[in-house]
Design an enzyme around this catalytic site. Structure first.
Site, PDB file in Angstrom:
ATOM      1  N   GLY A   1       3.140   9.974  -5.789  1.00 53.86           N
ATOM      2  CA  GLY A   1       3.000   9.674  -4.372  1.00 53.86           C
ATOM      3  C   GLY A   1       3.849   8.468  -4.039  1.00 53.86           C
ATOM      4  O   GLY A   1       4.799   8.129  -4.749  1.00 53.86           O
ATOM      5  N   LEU A   2       3.511   7.784  -2.954  1.00 59.83           N
ATOM      6  CA  LEU A   2       4.330   6.647  -2.547  1.00 59.83           C
ATOM      7  C   LEU A   2       4.396   5.572  -3.632  1.00 59.83           C
ATOM      8  O   LEU A   2       5.480   5.058  -3.943  1.00 59.83           O
ATOM      9  CB  LEU A   2       3.783   6.049  -1.256  1.00 59.83           C
ATOM     10  N   ALA A   3       3.257   5.209  -4.214  1.00 64.45           N
ATOM     11  CA  ALA A   3       3.263   4.168  -5.239  1.00 64.45           C
ATOM     12  C   ALA A   3       4.002   4.637  -6.482  1.00 64.45           C
ATOM     13  O   ALA A   3       4.811   3.894  -7.058  1.00 64.45           O
ATOM     14  CB  ALA A   3       1.832   3.758  -5.579  1.00 64.45           C
ATOM     15  N   GLY A   4       3.734   5.858  -6.936  1.00 61.75           N
ATOM     16  CA  GLY A   4       4.338   6.344  -8.168  1.00 61.75           C
ATOM     17  C   GLY A   4       5.811   6.656  -8.035  1.00 61.75           C
ATOM     18  O   GLY A   4       6.618   6.278  -8.897  1.00 61.75           O
TER      19      GLY A   4
ATOM     20  N   SER B   1      -4.874  11.207  13.173  1.00 60.82           N
ATOM     21  CA  SER B   1      -4.383   9.839  13.012  1.00 60.82           C
ATOM     22  C   SER B   1      -5.151   8.833  13.856  1.00 60.82           C
ATOM     23  O   SER B   1      -5.489   9.073  15.017  1.00 60.82           O
ATOM     24  CB  SER B   1      -2.905   9.774  13.389  1.00 60.82           C
TER      25      SER B   1
ATOM     26  N   ARG C   1     -12.111   0.506  11.200  1.00 64.41           N
ATOM     27  CA  ARG C   1     -12.615   1.849  10.927  1.00 64.41           C
ATOM     28  C   ARG C   1     -14.093   1.870  10.563  1.00 64.41           C
ATOM     29  O   ARG C   1     -14.818   2.789  10.962  1.00 64.41           O
ATOM     30  CB  ARG C   1     -11.791   2.477   9.795  1.00 64.41           C
TER      31      ARG C   1
ATOM     32  N   HIS D   1     -12.338   9.003   3.541  1.00 65.43           N
ATOM     33  CA  HIS D   1     -10.885   9.008   3.665  1.00 65.43           C
ATOM     34  C   HIS D   1     -10.184   8.286   2.514  1.00 65.43           C
ATOM     35  O   HIS D   1      -9.291   8.827   1.886  1.00 65.43           O
ATOM     36  CB  HIS D   1     -10.491   8.357   4.996  1.00 65.43           C
TER      37      HIS D   1
ATOM     38  N   GLU E   1      -3.538   3.257  -4.520  1.00 66.60           N
ATOM     39  CA  GLU E   1      -4.976   3.452  -4.344  1.00 66.60           C
ATOM     40  C   GLU E   1      -5.713   3.526  -5.673  1.00 66.60           C
ATOM     41  O   GLU E   1      -6.937   3.381  -5.710  1.00 66.60           O
ATOM     42  CB  GLU E   1      -5.238   4.729  -3.525  1.00 66.60           C
TER      43      GLU E   1
ATOM     44  N   ARG F   1     -10.435  -1.337   4.570  1.00 65.50           N
ATOM     45  CA  ARG F   1      -8.986  -1.303   4.751  1.00 65.50           C
ATOM     46  C   ARG F   1      -8.650  -1.143   6.223  1.00 65.50           C
ATOM     47  O   ARG F   1      -9.160  -0.249   6.893  1.00 65.50           O
ATOM     48  CB  ARG F   1      -8.375  -0.141   3.958  1.00 65.50           C
TER      49      ARG F   1
END
Length: 673
Positions: free
Chosen positions: A73-76, A315, A362, A437, A461, A471
């Protein structure tokens, strides 16, 4: 040698006394834990100090140093691409058929950065303060300030990659607001920001694949961590197509495998999202921190019936222009909302929180939606006798801005809602309701993002992150890319500077033991021969977690949940039925391994929630609230990170506390009124 011996420090004590311990008997108290890598000194100089102090592996040695990255994903993907660009030999693993299918693609609303393009008073310090406050003063100051510092570079990096952020008429990047803040700092690409950011990271990753520095292994799932002489040195994976069990070694392992929200079964996560990679590491000695901190997103399409296996996120950016309301009278809940006059509508967030209105954080928006539905003022179809929905109304925004402007901002989101519900949100108000979520808990890491297992780094995450107990919107993408592009590449080199390391032999006892444990686990699944499907167990576990460890937790409910989970887990191992064969593709076997880990995680989440008799962020204990129903923290008792050690099968977990000290911010009750 890197500092890997002083993570636990028995001499470092936490000064406060615990008045309550509802979890007594469920766990064992361990030594305190602290982060020994974070520099001291002025807050705005700490990250620069750490980057300078971190040792460097020279270019010739990098070609002989190998890194395994689990998750793309984004981090990996960003970490694998950046490490490959630096010259390391990288192996990247994902269970999807392409890195582009990682769940990061589902993020919609935007990514935060302290650019102050709107000139509305934003700054690195304000982003830091908003994030500390939004996390309910349960995160580290050093980590959060670093995140705010790095945020500005993320946008520049992504623009250079060609990410098509929305722009104003003059060509400058546009911003919008998100919950919990009073400035516009969120960069976005319509309602598909995560997709566009992931494509950017994927392109960077594929560039390194073409250059030969990164090799991708798709359709491979990590099922065990290899720890040799106390250090992470590899992983065992199952080829999800052939069923083959494969072993891979490296000098360091990076987990970027996402969160564990699917322990609740119904969530906004992709169905494949799971905890197995991090849980296997936890069982090998990595501490699991703050597992009970779960974020409930307020803007999801409500449950439509008992048949569902997934929920859909809408969103949070919609709260910029949509107004949230329910009827004042329960007698109006079955009416067409367009027929309910203005004076009979309760815009409850605007009424309760006039300063922030519909843009409260949230956790607060979620609890208030639950409250009005519990009062009997929910809207939409009844599911099991309850209407779980509130209106998100764009009529005023359409009148004020015109339909074309709303289509330009949110068109794909409106289209998605219409396809799923069969209702036109341009004509009829959307219906939304909270859903699981994101999780703020995860493996404990120090300032370098290294876990308590030397050589095991955790990003995105998958770690317990920088978010504290809650968050803020548009922070997940920021943290994932900050970790992958900027933080990990600068901290992992301090560890790798000791390399090259000794090669690991296939017949090393630690390797053989790990391989055998995987084979035994699979054999047990295949031989049980019970009568219940894996999915049926997962659904029942999810119901327990949502009912007793969801938006509200009580001592009585958490104790009941622990007993129910233990009973269900015992039945699972006696009566689960895994169809098919261990050889070849077998999704039933994949799910069995993941659900087995969810059982153990779910119990720990309940114990963690039971231990923390306070309300903070996404963790709301009914016993700890103000007179008007707001979350009530107890900083004198619970200002710590709860870092749990695996105690062994059928043994109690061990709690290690990391004291949270605030030098630059004052801990006070959050107020958004």
């Amino acid at each position: 040698m890197p500092d890997t011996t002083n993570t636990f420090d028995a001499s470092h004590t936490i000064s406060h006394e615990e008045e309550y311990d509802d979890a007594a008997g469920y766990y064992v108290q361990g030594d305190p834990v602290r982060d020994t890598k974070a520099p001291g000194g002025p807050l705005d100089e700490r990250w620069n100090t750490r980057q300078f102090e971190a040792r460097i592996a020279n270019p010739a040695n990098r070609r002989r140093l190998s890194v395994i990255v689990v998750g793309t994903g984004l981090a990996g993907a960003s970490a694998a691409a950046t490490l490959g660009e630096a010259g390391y030999v990288v192996k990247a693993f994902c269970y999807q058929d392409s890195p582009r299918r990682a769940h990061s693609i589902a993020a919609q609303g935007g990514i935060n950065a302290a650019k102050n393009y709107k000139g509305d008073g934003d700054s690195v310090y304000r982003l830091f303060y908003d994030t500390i406050k939004g996390g309910d003063y349960r995160s580290r100051e050093s980590n959060v300030y670093r995140l705010a510092q790095v945020s500005t570079s993320i946008i520049d990096q992504c623009v250079a990659q060609g990410v098509p952020f929305a722009r104003e008429y003059g060509g400058l990047l546009d911003n919008r607001s998100f919950g919990g803040v009073q400035v516009s700092r969120t960069f976005y690409a319509r309602g598909q920001t995560g997709q566009q950011l992931l494509i950017g990271a994927y392109q960077a990753l594929e560039r390194q694949v073409a250059a030969g520095t990164v090799r991708c292994y798709t359709r491979h799932e990590m099922v065990e961590l290899i720890v040799v002489d106390g250090r992470a040195r590899g992983i065992i994976v199952r080829d999800l197509v052939t069923g083959e069990i494969e072993t891979y070694f490296a000098d360091v392992v990076v987990l970027a495998s996402g969160g564990y929200g699917n322990v609740f079964y119904l969530s906004t996560n992709a169905m494949g999202c799971n905890v197995t990679a991090t849980w296997r590491a936890h069982r090998k000695g990595a501490l699991m921190a703050n597992p009970c901190y779960t974020q409930i997103h307020p803007t999801c399409i409500p449950v439509s019936g008992a048949h569902q296996s997934k929920l859909t996120l809408m969103s949070e950016s919609l709260r910029n222009d949509g107004r949230i309301w329910v009827p004042k009278s329960d007698a109006d809940c079955t009416k067409d909302p367009r027929e309910i006059p203005e004076e009979d509508r309760d815009y409850y967030l605007e009424r309760i929180y006039p300063a922030f209105g519909n843009l409260v954080p949230r956790d607060i928006a979620s609890r208030q939606a639950k409250n009005v539905c519990d009062e009997g003022r929910g809207v939409g179809p009844e599911v099991e006798g309850v209407r779980r929905g509130v209106y998100l109304d764009f009529a005023e925004a359409i009148d004020r801005l015109g339909r074309p402007a709303i289509e330009a901002k949110y068109g794909n989101l409106f289209d998605m809602y219409a396809r799923i519900t069969g209702e036109d949100p341009y004509e009829v108000p959307m219906r939304i309701y909270p859903a699981v979520h994101y999780v703020m808990g995860g493996l404990w890491v120090d300032y370098d993002l290294q876990s308590t297992i030397p050589g095991l780094f955790v990003t995105g995450e998958a770690n317990f992150s920088d978010h504290g107990a809650n968050r803020l919107g548009a922070s997940a993408l920021m943290q994932g890319l900050a970790d992958g592009y900027f933080v990990l590449p600068n901290t992992i080199r301090d560890y790798l500077a000791e390399g090259p390391f000794d090669k690991i032999a296939e017949d090393d006892p630690a390797v053989v033991e790990a391989q055998q444990s995987v084979k035994d686990r699979i054999a047990r699944f295949m031989s049980t021969g019970g009568t219940r499907s894996v999915d049926s167990y997962h659904r029942e576990l999810g119901n327990i977690m949502w009912e007793y460890c969801g938006m509200e937790r009580t001592e009585e409910g958490l104790r009941k949940a622990i007993d129910l989970i233990r009973g269900l887990r015992d039945d699972f191992w006696r009566n689960v039925r895994v169809l098919g064969s261990a050889e070849g593709m077998n999704q039933s076997l994949e799910k069995a391994g993941r659900v087995a880990d969810f059982f153990e995680l779910g119990e720990l989440m309940c114990i963690d929630a039971l231990n923390r008799r306070e309300s903070c962020g996404g963790h709301f204990r009914t016993e700890s609230q103000t007179e008007d129903g707001e979350a009530l923290r107890h900083d004198d008792q619970y200002a710590y990170v709860a870092a749990w050690e695996w105690g062994g099968d059928d043994e109690r977990p061990i709690l290690h506390k990391e004291a949270l000290d605030y030098e630059f911010t004052e801990m006070k009750q959050r107020s958004y009124k």
